[in-house]
Design a protein around this motif. Structure first.
Motif, PDB file in Angstrom:
ATOM      1  N   GLU A  18       0.831  -1.203   0.000  1.00 31.08           N
ATOM      2  CA  GLU A  18       0.000   0.000   0.000  1.00 31.08           C
ATOM      3  C   GLU A  18       0.866   1.255   0.000  1.00 31.08           C
ATOM      4  O   GLU A  18       0.565   2.240  -0.658  1.00 31.08           O
ATOM      5  N   THR A  19       1.953   1.195   0.763  1.00 29.34           N
ATOM      6  CA  THR A  19       2.952   2.268   0.770  1.00 29.34           C
ATOM      7  C   THR A  19       4.328   1.627   0.758  1.00 29.34           C
ATOM      8  O   THR A  19       4.507   0.492   1.217  1.00 29.34           O
ATOM      9  N   LEU A  20       5.305   2.337   0.241  1.00 28.89           N
ATOM     10  CA  LEU A  20       6.687   1.857   0.246  1.00 28.89           C
ATOM     11  C   LEU A  20       7.384   2.354   1.508  1.00 28.89           C
ATOM     12  O   LEU A  20       7.032   3.406   2.042  1.00 28.89           O
ATOM     13  N   PRO A  21       8.374   1.597   1.997  1.00 20.66           N
ATOM     14  CA  PRO A  21       9.068   2.021   3.212  1.00 20.66           C
ATOM     15  C   PRO A  21       9.649   3.433   3.092  1.00 20.66           C
ATOM     16  O   PRO A  21      10.192   3.797   2.046  1.00 20.66           O
ATOM     17  N   GLN A  22       9.491   4.217   4.142  1.00 20.28           N
ATOM     18  CA  GLN A  22      10.066   5.553   4.206  1.00 20.28           C
ATOM     19  C   GLN A  22      11.360   5.467   5.011  1.00 20.28           C
ATOM     20  O   GLN A  22      11.331   5.232   6.216  1.00 20.28           O
ATOM     21  N   ILE A  23      12.486   5.648   4.344  1.00 15.39           N
ATOM     22  CA  ILE A  23      13.795   5.456   4.961  1.00 15.39           C
ATOM     23  C   ILE A  23      14.582   6.755   4.861  1.00 15.39           C
ATOM     24  O   ILE A  23      14.759   7.280   3.751  1.00 15.39           O
ATOM     25  N   PRO A  24      15.055   7.299   5.971  1.00 15.03           N
ATOM     26  CA  PRO A  24      15.841   8.535   5.905  1.00 15.03           C
ATOM     27  C   PRO A  24      17.020   8.397   4.956  1.00 15.03           C
ATOM     28  O   PRO A  24      17.778   7.428   5.021  1.00 15.03           O
ATOM     29  N   GLY A  25      17.159   9.357   4.045  1.00 15.13           N
ATOM     30  CA  GLY A  25      18.259   9.331   3.094  1.00 15.13           C
ATOM     31  C   GLY A  25      17.979   8.528   1.845  1.00 15.13           C
ATOM     32  O   GLY A  25      18.857   8.414   0.981  1.00 15.13           O
ATOM     33  N   TRP A  26      16.767   7.977   1.733  1.00 12.53           N
ATOM     34  CA  TRP A  26      16.424   7.144   0.582  1.00 12.53           C
ATOM     35  C   TRP A  26      15.023   7.482   0.082  1.00 12.53           C
ATOM     36  O   TRP A  26      14.166   7.908   0.843  1.00 12.53           O
ATOM     37  N   GLU A  27      14.813   7.259  -1.212  1.00 10.77           N
ATOM     38  CA  GLU A  27      13.498   7.400  -1.816  1.00 10.77           C
ATOM     39  C   GLU A  27      13.194   6.146  -2.624  1.00 10.77           C
ATOM     40  O   GLU A  27      14.012   5.718  -3.437  1.00 10.77           O
ATOM     41  N   LEU A  28      12.022   5.556  -2.388  1.00  3.67           N
ATOM     42  CA  LEU A  28      11.556   4.413  -3.159  1.00  3.67           C
ATOM     43  C   LEU A  28      10.304   4.826  -3.917  1.00  3.67           C
ATOM     44  O   LEU A  28       9.433   5.509  -3.373  1.00  3.67           O
ATOM     45  N   ALA A  29      10.212   4.414  -5.179  1.00  6.29           N
ATOM     46  CA  ALA A  29       9.048   4.731  -6.004  1.00  6.29           C
ATOM     47  C   ALA A  29       8.764   3.550  -6.913  1.00  6.29           C
ATOM     48  O   ALA A  29       9.663   2.767  -7.237  1.00  6.29           O
ATOM     49  N   ALA A  30       7.503   3.411  -7.330  1.00 10.07           N
ATOM     50  CA  ALA A  30       7.117   2.269  -8.170  1.00 10.07           C
ATOM     51  C   ALA A  30       5.998   2.674  -9.119  1.00 10.07           C
ATOM     52  O   ALA A  30       5.279   3.652  -8.893  1.00 10.07           O
ATOM     53  N   ARG A  31       5.869   1.889 -10.186  1.00  9.35           N
ATOM     54  CA  ARG A  31       4.775   2.018 -11.134  1.00  9.35           C
ATOM     55  C   ARG A  31       4.276   0.602 -11.471  1.00  9.35           C
ATOM     56  O   ARG A  31       5.077  -0.319 -11.642  1.00  9.35           O
ATOM     57  N   PHE A  32       2.952   0.461 -11.592  1.00  8.98           N
ATOM     58  CA  PHE A  32       2.357  -0.847 -11.870  1.00  8.98           C
ATOM     59  C   PHE A  32       1.154  -0.647 -12.778  1.00  8.98           C
ATOM     60  O   PHE A  32       0.162  -0.027 -12.392  1.00  8.98           O
ATOM     61  N   HIS A  33       1.242  -1.166 -14.017  1.00  7.81           N
ATOM     62  CA  HIS A  33       0.179  -1.002 -15.007  1.00  7.81           C
ATOM     63  C   HIS A  33      -0.122  -2.354 -15.651  1.00  7.81           C
ATOM     64  O   HIS A  33       0.574  -2.780 -16.571  1.00  7.81           O
ATOM     65  N   PRO A  34      -1.165  -3.048 -15.179  1.00  2.00           N
ATOM     66  CA  PRO A  34      -1.519  -4.339 -15.792  1.00  2.00           C
ATOM     67  C   PRO A  34      -2.001  -4.155 -17.232  1.00  2.00           C
ATOM     68  O   PRO A  34      -2.646  -3.155 -17.563  1.00  2.00           O
ATOM     69  N   ALA A  35      -1.684  -5.134 -18.074  1.00  2.00           N
ATOM     70  CA  ALA A  35      -2.176  -5.095 -19.453  1.00  2.00           C
ATOM     71  C   ALA A  35      -3.641  -5.528 -19.518  1.00  2.00           C
ATOM     72  O   ALA A  35      -4.368  -5.148 -20.433  1.00  2.00           O
ATOM     73  N   ARG A  36      -4.062  -6.316 -18.534  1.00  2.00           N
ATOM     74  CA  ARG A  36      -5.445  -6.769 -18.456  1.00  2.00           C
ATOM     75  C   ARG A  36      -5.980  -6.426 -17.071  1.00  2.00           C
ATOM     76  O   ARG A  36      -5.356  -5.688 -16.326  1.00  2.00           O
ATOM     77  N   GLU A  37      -7.139  -6.971 -16.724  1.00  2.00           N
ATOM     78  CA  GLU A  37      -7.724  -6.677 -15.420  1.00  2.00           C
ATOM     79  C   GLU A  37      -6.804  -7.117 -14.287  1.00  2.00           C
ATOM     80  O   GLU A  37      -6.756  -6.486 -13.238  1.00  2.00           O
ATOM     81  N   VAL A  38      -6.116  -8.245 -14.487  1.00  2.00           N
ATOM     82  CA  VAL A  38      -5.174  -8.739 -13.494  1.00  2.00           C
ATOM     83  C   VAL A  38      -3.828  -8.978 -14.178  1.00  2.00           C
ATOM     84  O   VAL A  38      -3.754  -9.097 -15.398  1.00  2.00           O
ATOM     85  N   ALA A  39      -2.762  -9.070 -13.380  1.00  2.00           N
ATOM     86  CA  ALA A  39      -1.410  -9.090 -13.942  1.00  2.00           C
ATOM     87  C   ALA A  39      -0.576 -10.234 -13.386  1.00  2.00           C
ATOM     88  O   ALA A  39      -0.863 -10.769 -12.310  1.00  2.00           O
ATOM     89  N   GLY A  40       0.482 -10.552 -14.112  1.00  2.00           N
ATOM     90  CA  GLY A  40       1.463 -11.529 -13.651  1.00  2.00           C
ATOM     91  C   GLY A  40       2.685 -10.878 -13.034  1.00  2.00           C
ATOM     92  O   GLY A  40       3.510 -11.543 -12.428  1.00  2.00           O
ATOM     93  N   ASP A  41       2.825  -9.563 -13.203  1.00  2.00           N
ATOM     94  CA  ASP A  41       3.935  -8.822 -12.589  1.00  2.00           C
ATOM     95  C   ASP A  41       3.620  -8.518 -11.122  1.00  2.00           C
ATOM     96  O   ASP A  41       2.453  -8.453 -10.726  1.00  2.00           O
TER      97      ASP A  41
END
Length: 279
Positions: A28-51
């Motif tokens: 739901e959220t990525l870890p918040q770590i001092p001195g670091w930034e985490l980011a993500a993107r997720f786009h299924p090709a169909r209703e559900v995904a294998g990634d």
């Protein structure tokens, strides 16, 4: 007997439920770590995904970073996505409880900058067992279905910037700095779930201040324009040669270029990206 319309409504409702359940398997959220930034993107090709992607806290303030791509697309791949994700995280956190991560050697003062030429001799237990146990479970229990996943799994020490990783047949993540691409994290073993008792090597890399690690699924490079031509790894790497101020900014750049390339064509495959920036 239900009409075709009623069956379609039920099918679409079940797909929506499946998508909601699958979304719950992603952080739901990525870890918040001092001195670091985490980011993500997720786009299924169909209703559900294998990634899928994941990031979670482990022992001694370390962070597990995962991106994976289950073979095929659609409902079958999505079912196995949930299984792979659950096994990896469960085994990794079990190792946390057993303090298996305590053996990770992260004395960065003794390691060369960049990728080590040889796998570390100390500190392989947690990472190797998480992948080995997942591989053996899938291969021993579900081999008849012939489902497997490519997987990148790293364990980061935020205090030192040292990352131990296994790349199980996945697209090679890139590390970018002020002058573009510094390194690619090549495969260290086969895809997960094909055969039991396979060998998965472990490597380590040092992330310096300003470095951004970019991991992605092949849905990025295999994106197709309306004529059917692939986006290609070459185009992606050209985007990574340009400096980026943050993990979010570099993912925004890739995302915008990929979807401009796809234009009005159907999305061919799931598109997933994960970026880690040492600020």
């Amino acid at each position: 007997m239900k009409t075709d319309h009623e069956l379609l409504v039920i099918y679409e409702r079940d797909l929506q439920i499946a998508r909601m359940i699958q979304a719950d398997f992603l952080p739901e959220t990525l870890p918040q770590i001092p001195g670091w930034e985490l980011a993500a993107r997720f786009h299924p090709a169909r209703e559900v995904a294998g990634d899928f992607y994941d990031a979670f806290l482990l022992a001694n303030h370390r962070v597990g970073i995962v991106i994976a791509d289950v073979c095929d697309k659609g409902v079958g791949a999505a079912l196995f996505m949930s299984l792979f994700r659950s096994l990896i995280r469960a085994f990794a956190q079990q190792h946390y409880n057993l303090s298996w991560l305590d053996t990770l050697s992260d004395d960065s003062s003794k390691s060369n900058k960049g990728i080590r030429a040889q796998p570390p001799r100390i500190g392989t237990t947690a990472l190797k067992n998480a992948v080995n146990l997942t591989n053996n479970y899938i291969a021993n229990n579900h081999s008849r279905i012939n489902m497997f996943a490519t997987l990148f799994f790293g364990v980061l020490n935020p205090a030192t910037g040292l990352l131990h990783y296994i790349n199980a047949g996945h697209e090679s993540p890139a590390i970018i700095g002020a002058n573009g691409i510094k390194a690619r994290l090549k495969t260290t073993g086969p895809a997960v779930g094909i055969m039991p008792n396979r060998e998965f090597g472990i490597e380590q890399v040092q992330l310096e201040t300003g470095d951004i690690l970019i991991a992605y699924s092949d849905g990025v490079t295999d994106a197709r324009d309306p004529t059917g031509k692939f986006f290609t790894e070459e185009k992606l790497l050209s985007l990574l040669q340009e400096p980026a101020p943050s993990a979010t900014a570099v993912l925004d750049r890739i995302e915008a270029n990929v979807y401009a390339y796809i234009a009005d064509a159907d999305q061919f495959d799931d598109i997933t990206m994960l970026a880690v920036h040492r600020t």
